[in-house]
Design a protein around this motif. Structure first.
Motif, short mmCIF file in Angstrom:
data_model
loop_
_atom_site.label_atom_id
_atom_site.label_comp_id
_atom_site.label_asym_id
_atom_site.label_seq_id
_atom_site.Cartn_x
_atom_site.Cartn_y
_atom_site.Cartn_z
N GLY A 55 52.85 50.72 52.36
CA GLY A 55 53.46 51.89 51.74
C GLY A 55 53.23 52.03 50.24
N PHE A 56 52.26 51.30 49.71
CA PHE A 56 51.96 51.42 48.28
C PHE A 56 50.91 52.50 48.06
CE2 PHE A 56 53.96 47.38 48.46
CZ PHE A 56 54.35 47.01 47.19
N SER A 57 51.07 53.26 46.97
CA SER A 57 49.98 54.16 46.58
C SER A 57 49.07 53.40 45.63
CB SER A 57 50.52 55.44 45.95
OG SER A 57 51.42 55.12 44.94
N ILE A 58 47.77 53.62 45.79
CA ILE A 58 46.78 52.75 45.16
C ILE A 58 46.10 53.41 43.97
CG2 ILE A 58 44.64 51.44 45.55
CD1 ILE A 58 47.01 50.44 47.23
N ALA A 59 45.90 52.63 42.92
CA ALA A 59 45.07 53.05 41.79
C ALA A 59 44.10 51.91 41.47
CB ALA A 59 45.95 53.36 40.58
N ARG A 60 43.02 52.26 40.83
CA ARG A 60 42.10 51.23 40.37
C ARG A 60 42.08 51.28 38.84
NH1 ARG A 60 38.80 48.09 43.66
NH2 ARG A 60 39.12 48.65 45.84
N VAL A 61 42.04 50.12 38.23
CA VAL A 61 42.05 50.07 36.77
C VAL A 61 40.81 49.31 36.28
CG1 VAL A 61 43.27 49.25 34.72
CG2 VAL A 61 44.57 50.16 36.66
N GLN A 62 40.06 50.02 35.46
CA GLN A 62 38.83 49.44 34.91
C GLN A 62 39.06 49.11 33.43
OE1 GLN A 62 35.42 52.16 34.93
NE2 GLN A 62 34.32 50.50 35.93
N PRO A 63 38.77 47.89 33.01
CA PRO A 63 38.95 47.56 31.60
C PRO A 63 38.00 48.39 30.72
CG PRO A 63 38.72 45.56 32.91
CD PRO A 63 38.34 46.72 33.80
N ASP A 64 38.46 48.68 29.52
CA ASP A 64 37.67 49.41 28.53
C ASP A 64 37.02 48.36 27.62
OD1 ASP A 64 36.90 50.61 26.11
OD2 ASP A 64 38.38 52.22 26.33
N THR A 65 35.71 48.28 27.68
CA THR A 65 34.98 47.24 26.95
C THR A 65 35.24 47.29 25.45
OG1 THR A 65 33.26 47.12 28.62
CG2 THR A 65 32.67 46.33 26.43
N ALA A 66 35.15 48.50 24.88
CA ALA A 66 35.32 48.62 23.42
C ALA A 66 36.74 48.24 23.01
CB ALA A 66 34.99 50.04 22.97
N ALA A 67 37.72 48.69 23.80
CA ALA A 67 39.12 48.38 23.47
C ALA A 67 39.37 46.88 23.58
CB ALA A 67 40.05 49.14 24.40
N ALA A 68 38.77 46.25 24.58
CA ALA A 68 38.95 44.80 24.75
C ALA A 68 38.36 44.05 23.56
CB ALA A 68 38.32 44.33 26.05
N LEU A 69 37.18 44.46 23.14
CA LEU A 69 36.53 43.78 22.02
C LEU A 69 37.35 43.87 20.75
CD1 LEU A 69 32.78 44.70 22.59
CD2 LEU A 69 33.79 42.39 22.61
N SER A 70 38.05 45.01 20.58
CA SER A 70 38.78 45.18 19.32
C SER A 70 40.21 44.62 19.38
CB SER A 70 38.81 46.67 18.93
OG SER A 70 39.53 47.40 19.90
N ASP A 71 40.62 44.09 20.53
CA ASP A 71 41.95 43.46 20.61
C ASP A 71 41.77 41.95 20.45
OD1 ASP A 71 44.27 42.14 21.51
OD2 ASP A 71 44.80 43.81 22.83
N PRO A 72 42.39 41.36 19.42
CA PRO A 72 42.13 39.93 19.13
C PRO A 72 42.62 38.95 20.19
CG PRO A 72 43.84 40.82 17.68
CD PRO A 72 43.27 41.98 18.42
N THR A 73 43.38 39.42 21.20
CA THR A 73 43.78 38.49 22.26
C THR A 73 43.26 38.89 23.63
OG1 THR A 73 45.90 39.59 22.56
CG2 THR A 73 45.87 37.72 21.07
N SER A 80 29.24 44.08 32.62
CA SER A 80 29.62 45.49 32.74
C SER A 80 30.77 45.66 33.74
CB SER A 80 28.41 46.30 33.21
OG SER A 80 28.85 47.52 33.77
N TYR A 81 31.62 46.66 33.49
CA TYR A 81 32.72 46.94 34.42
C TYR A 81 32.36 47.99 35.46
CZ TYR A 81 35.62 43.93 31.57
OH TYR A 81 36.14 42.83 30.93
N ASP A 82 31.11 48.40 35.51
CA ASP A 82 30.70 49.36 36.54
C ASP A 82 31.01 48.80 37.93
OD1 ASP A 82 29.80 51.06 34.64
OD2 ASP A 82 27.65 50.66 34.96
N GLY A 83 31.80 49.54 38.70
CA GLY A 83 32.12 49.12 40.07
C GLY A 83 33.03 47.92 40.16
N ARG A 84 33.65 47.54 39.05
CA ARG A 84 34.51 46.34 39.04
C ARG A 84 35.89 46.72 38.50
NH1 ARG A 84 32.95 42.91 35.36
NH2 ARG A 84 34.12 41.27 36.40
N THR A 85 36.88 46.66 39.36
CA THR A 85 38.22 47.11 38.96
C THR A 85 39.30 46.20 39.52
OG1 THR A 85 38.30 48.53 40.93
CG2 THR A 85 37.62 49.58 38.88
N SER A 86 40.46 46.28 38.90
CA SER A 86 41.66 45.66 39.47
C SER A 86 42.30 46.68 40.41
CB SER A 86 42.64 45.28 38.37
OG SER A 86 42.06 44.29 37.53
#
Ligand SMILES: [Zn+2]
Length: 411
Positions: A55-73, A80-86
């Motif tokens: 009964g869960f509604s599903i979403a896929r979440v893809q990381p943003d490469t640029a945002a990840a690089l600019s976050d120090p943790t 590449s995140y093409d076709g790769r999601t949580s």
């Protein structure tokens, strides 16, 4: 249970028992999908189908490469995140209740020494009360137990759940954490979070910091007859020697009781991978060592990166240092509060004993979670090693405890 009445508790326990074969089959099925870095999708589809059935509604979440690089943790994106999601599932409550996020990672580390395994690493073999294989313990067993827990809750509690349930199956926990990092950043945050890592039914509340460094030593390719005295390997060895000294300094006096009590040498450095060269009689053009470095709460990942850079620059200035994968800060969630209380009560009800806290000398995705968050899951062994396993009865216990906690929390 505190808020949970006994009738519901019994119904939930029965629902978990009746799904015990299903739980083992699901964990085994997940092990049979070798979801190493970049190969996560086939296993993710199983998780997605299960959540939909509950009964869960599903979403896929893809990381943003640029945002990840600019976050120090955040992690350094490894590919590449093409076709790769949580996978994220949401089961909305009727309102007015507390929300709960249940999470696990789908990625597993590669297999080393296949010839030494008693059971084929991707066969999902069941023997001696254990499920064997890469990822059985880290952490497809726990993920399957959590999936069966939410299936049981759906059956038993259904519309009576007031709080939202969020379920995430994330990528890249083993190499930077950008799966969980991006899921939380996309707004899938709850009042409390549990992660199904194999804790041996203990309350995992803390983890050390981890950074990965790549050391590259270069030289001129040529015949061995003219390449004596000193080469890229010697430079690399000097760099590693300097990092060992830094490791010893960091571990010499550990004031932080959380990690001092966890291990005599909590902040470990591992040279996990060495590569390069093509022939014994040819001087190599390039040798690379991939290093994992642990540290405590007194440092930020950037501080440790700076010390690594400095140590290598002094000992072996020709060795290039770059950073990849983890830049994980050490973390410690307090062990007192509503979530730990709910978990203690459920644990005691199922196992008949008190739940014990544990601090890890590794990291988990719990470091990204701001509110109360613990790892809690089955008993497992040989994680990242040969003959990885998870204990089957502890899978059933995990599913039962999580079902009780989630029902208590969200009803
Ligand atoms: Zn894990």
């Amino acid at each position: 249970m505190s808020a949970l009445n006994q009738a519901i508790e019994h119904e939930l326990r029965d629902a978990i028992s009746s799904r015990s074969d299903e739980l083992v089959a699901l964990a085994s099925e997940l092990v049979k999908r070798p979801s190493t870095l970049g190969e996560e999708e086939s296993a993710q589809r199983i998780v997605e189908d299960r959540l939909r059935d509950s009964g869960f509604s599903i979403a896929r979440v893809q990381p943003d490469t640029a945002a990840a690089l600019s976050d120090p943790t955040a992690g350094y994106p490894p590919l590449s995140y093409d076709g790769r999601t949580s996978v994220v599932g949401v089961r909305e409550g009727s309102g007015g209740g507390r929300s709960l996020h249940l999470s696990g990672h789908i990625d597993v580390v590669p297999v080393d020494r296949t010839e030494d395994w008693r059971f084929e690493p991707w066969a999902g073999a069941i023997a001696d009360g254990r499920l064997w294989g890469r990822g059985a313990g880290d952490m497809k067993g726990g993920l399957a137990a959590y999936l069966v827990a939410v299936a049981a809750i759906s059956d038993v509690c259904g519309d009576r759940l007031r709080g939202d349930l969020i379920f995430s199956s994330v990528i890249e926990e083993e190499c930077g954490g950008n799966g969980m990092w991006s899921v939380l950043r996309a707004g899938y945050q709850a009042a409390a979070t549990l992660i199904g890592e194999s804790t041996g039914m203990r309350l995992g509340h803390a983890g050390v910091g981890v950074v990965w460094a790549r050391l590259t030593a270069r030289g001129e390719v040529g015949h061995a007859e003219s390449s004596g005295r000193y080469g890229p390997f010697d430079a690399l060895a000097e760099a590693i020697g300097a990092l060992r000294a830094l490791e010893a300094a960091i571990n010499a006096k550990v004031d932080d009781r959380v990690f001092a009590d966890a291990a005599a040498w909590p902040y470990a450095m591992t040279v996990g991978r060495v590569s390069g060269g093509v022939w014994a009689s040819s001087a190599p053009g390039e040798l690379v060592a991939n290093v994992r470095f642990g540290f405590g709460r007194e440092y930020l990942p950037a501080d440790v990166q700076a010390r690594i850079r400095e140590a290598v620059a002094q000992a072996a200035p020709t060795v290039e240092v770059t950073f990849e994968g983890f830049r994980a800060a050490a973390y410690c969630h307090g062990t007192v509060g509503e979530l730990s209380h709910a978990l203690s009560v459920a644990h005691e009800s199922v196992l008949g004993s008190e739940v014990r806290p544990v601090a890890f000398t590794a990291t988990t995705d719990a470091r990204f979670v701001l509110g109360p968050c613990y790892c809690y899951g089955p008993l497992a062994g040989n994680m990242h090693g040969v003959d990885e396993w998870v204990d089957i009865s502890s899978l059933q216990e995990t599913a039962a405890v999580i079902a009780l906690v989630a029902a208590d929390w969200a009803m």
